[in-house]
Design a protein around this motif. Sequence first.
Motif, PDB file in Angstrom:
ATOM      1  N   PRO A  35       0.692  -1.273  -0.048  1.00  0.00           N
ATOM      2  CA  PRO A  35       0.215   0.067   0.091  1.00  0.00           C
ATOM      3  C   PRO A  35       0.720   1.306   0.000  1.00  0.00           C
ATOM      4  O   PRO A  35       2.011   1.344   0.694  1.00  0.00           O
ATOM      5  CB  PRO A  35      -0.896  -0.266   1.270  1.00  0.00           C
ATOM      6  CG  PRO A  35       0.151  -0.841   2.059  1.00  0.00           C
ATOM      7  CD  PRO A  35       0.628  -1.849   1.354  1.00  0.00           C
ATOM      8  N   LEU A  36       0.392   2.172  -0.607  1.00  0.00           N
ATOM      9  CA  LEU A  36       1.186   3.573  -0.526  1.00  0.00           C
ATOM     10  C   LEU A  36       0.604   4.501   0.268  1.00  0.00           C
ATOM     11  O   LEU A  36      -0.755   4.212   0.856  1.00  0.00           O
ATOM     12  CB  LEU A  36       0.931   4.167  -2.076  1.00  0.00           C
ATOM     13  CG  LEU A  36       1.583   3.469  -3.392  1.00  0.00           C
ATOM     14  CD1 LEU A  36       1.288   4.452  -4.712  1.00  0.00           C
ATOM     15  CD2 LEU A  36       3.076   3.202  -3.183  1.00  0.00           C
ATOM     16  N   THR A  37       1.163   5.435   0.852  1.00  0.00           N
ATOM     17  CA  THR A  37       0.635   6.400   1.719  1.00  0.00           C
ATOM     18  C   THR A  37      -0.641   6.917   1.240  1.00  0.00           C
ATOM     19  O   THR A  37      -0.475   7.218  -0.199  1.00  0.00           O
ATOM     20  CB  THR A  37       1.549   7.437   1.946  1.00  0.00           C
ATOM     21  OG1 THR A  37       2.877   6.641   2.347  1.00  0.00           O
ATOM     22  CG2 THR A  37       1.237   8.404   3.055  1.00  0.00           C
ATOM     23  N   SER A  38      -1.574   7.263   1.751  1.00  0.00           N
ATOM     24  CA  SER A  38      -2.945   8.039   1.455  1.00  0.00           C
ATOM     25  C   SER A  38      -2.589   9.206   0.644  1.00  0.00           C
ATOM     26  O   SER A  38      -1.639   9.921   0.995  1.00  0.00           O
ATOM     27  CB  SER A  38      -4.073   7.985   2.389  1.00  0.00           C
ATOM     28  OG  SER A  38      -3.781   9.168   3.185  1.00  0.00           O
ATOM     29  N   MET A  39      -3.283   9.430  -0.202  1.00  0.00           N
ATOM     30  CA  MET A  39      -3.387  10.763  -0.932  1.00  0.00           C
ATOM     31  C   MET A  39      -3.282  12.133  -0.078  1.00  0.00           C
ATOM     32  O   MET A  39      -2.369  12.995  -0.120  1.00  0.00           O
ATOM     33  CB  MET A  39      -4.237  10.983  -2.141  1.00  0.00           C
ATOM     34  CG  MET A  39      -4.104  10.054  -3.458  1.00  0.00           C
ATOM     35  SD  MET A  39      -5.096  10.443  -4.725  1.00  0.00           S
ATOM     36  CE  MET A  39      -5.820   8.555  -4.808  1.00  0.00           C
ATOM     37  N   ALA A  43      -0.044  14.302   0.958  1.00  0.00           N
ATOM     38  CA  ALA A  43      -0.326  15.791   0.978  1.00  0.00           C
ATOM     39  C   ALA A  43       0.317  16.867   2.016  1.00  0.00           C
ATOM     40  O   ALA A  43       0.866  17.650   2.300  1.00  0.00           O
ATOM     41  CB  ALA A  43      -1.544  16.317   0.361  1.00  0.00           C
ATOM     42  N   LYS A  44      -0.421  15.975   3.409  1.00  0.00           N
ATOM     43  CA  LYS A  44      -0.037  16.716   4.555  1.00  0.00           C
ATOM     44  C   LYS A  44       1.373  16.580   4.964  1.00  0.00           C
ATOM     45  O   LYS A  44       2.093  17.608   5.337  1.00  0.00           O
ATOM     46  CB  LYS A  44      -1.027  16.165   5.574  1.00  0.00           C
ATOM     47  CG  LYS A  44      -0.854  16.593   7.207  1.00  0.00           C
ATOM     48  CD  LYS A  44      -1.317  16.021   8.062  1.00  0.00           C
ATOM     49  CE  LYS A  44      -1.247  16.145   9.469  1.00  0.00           C
ATOM     50  NZ  LYS A  44      -1.896  15.500  10.466  1.00  0.00           N
ATOM     51  N   ASP A  45       1.953  15.376   4.790  1.00  0.00           N
ATOM     52  CA  ASP A  45       3.300  15.081   4.973  1.00  0.00           C
ATOM     53  C   ASP A  45       4.244  16.230   4.067  1.00  0.00           C
ATOM     54  O   ASP A  45       5.425  16.538   4.634  1.00  0.00           O
ATOM     55  CB  ASP A  45       3.898  13.973   4.691  1.00  0.00           C
ATOM     56  CG  ASP A  45       3.058  12.677   5.894  1.00  0.00           C
ATOM     57  OD1 ASP A  45       2.617  13.298   6.754  1.00  0.00           O
ATOM     58  OD2 ASP A  45       3.195  11.553   5.482  1.00  0.00           O
ATOM     59  N   ILE A  51      -4.936  17.720  -4.503  1.00  0.00           N
ATOM     60  CA  ILE A  51      -4.861  17.785  -5.950  1.00  0.00           C
ATOM     61  C   ILE A  51      -3.637  17.505  -6.384  1.00  0.00           C
ATOM     62  O   ILE A  51      -3.372  16.802  -7.223  1.00  0.00           O
ATOM     63  CB  ILE A  51      -5.158  19.182  -6.424  1.00  0.00           C
ATOM     64  CG1 ILE A  51      -6.593  19.509  -5.994  1.00  0.00           C
ATOM     65  CG2 ILE A  51      -4.866  19.554  -7.844  1.00  0.00           C
ATOM     66  CD1 ILE A  51      -7.136  21.207  -6.265  1.00  0.00           C
ATOM     67  N   THR A  52      -2.480  17.823  -5.683  1.00  0.00           N
ATOM     68  CA  THR A  52      -1.074  17.540  -6.102  1.00  0.00           C
ATOM     69  C   THR A  52      -0.975  16.053  -6.217  1.00  0.00           C
ATOM     70  O   THR A  52      -0.452  15.383  -7.041  1.00  0.00           O
ATOM     71  CB  THR A  52       0.194  18.407  -5.598  1.00  0.00           C
ATOM     72  OG1 THR A  52      -0.232  19.611  -5.696  1.00  0.00           O
ATOM     73  CG2 THR A  52       1.425  18.137  -5.832  1.00  0.00           C
ATOM     74  N   THR A  53      -1.095  15.698  -4.994  1.00  0.00           N
ATOM     75  CA  THR A  53      -0.846  14.171  -4.791  1.00  0.00           C
ATOM     76  C   THR A  53      -1.828  13.336  -5.473  1.00  0.00           C
ATOM     77  O   THR A  53      -1.406  12.237  -6.182  1.00  0.00           O
ATOM     78  CB  THR A  53      -0.948  13.608  -3.372  1.00  0.00           C
ATOM     79  OG1 THR A  53      -2.233  13.893  -2.755  1.00  0.00           O
ATOM     80  CG2 THR A  53      -0.069  14.366  -2.345  1.00  0.00           C
TER      81      THR A  53
END
Length: 125
Positions: A35-39, A43-45, A51-53
């Motif tokens: 699994p990838l980090t959630s969008m 974005a927060k990190d 929108i970017t992620t």
Amino acid sequence: MHIQISMQSELPAYEQIKMQIKEQILTGELSPDEPLTSMRQLAKDLRVSVITTTRAYSDLEAEGLIYMVQGRGCFVKGDADMIRRQYLHLVDEALKTAAEKGKAAGLELTELQKRLEELFYGQCN
């Protein structure tokens, strides 16, 4: 998954994210079905907009590198070796075209190599 964004880069943030995830998939740092980090979390990190992620993940999905499962998130596609072979085939085709056009323009091999190095290091760093 480790991503760093440079606000001084000429590349947009979504492209930087996409390139770094792609590299991690193709080198095996990210495993199939991982699994990838959630969008939203990414974005927060990274302190960018969702929108970017979303754009980065959508592009990766379109390129066949990841898949999305409604309500569960994004995951690395299964066969990174096959994807890498596809990319290498595309690189070979592009280099063949560059070699043909370079010859037609009267470039020596060393001139063509120099141009490739300038493009590679200018866009990949």
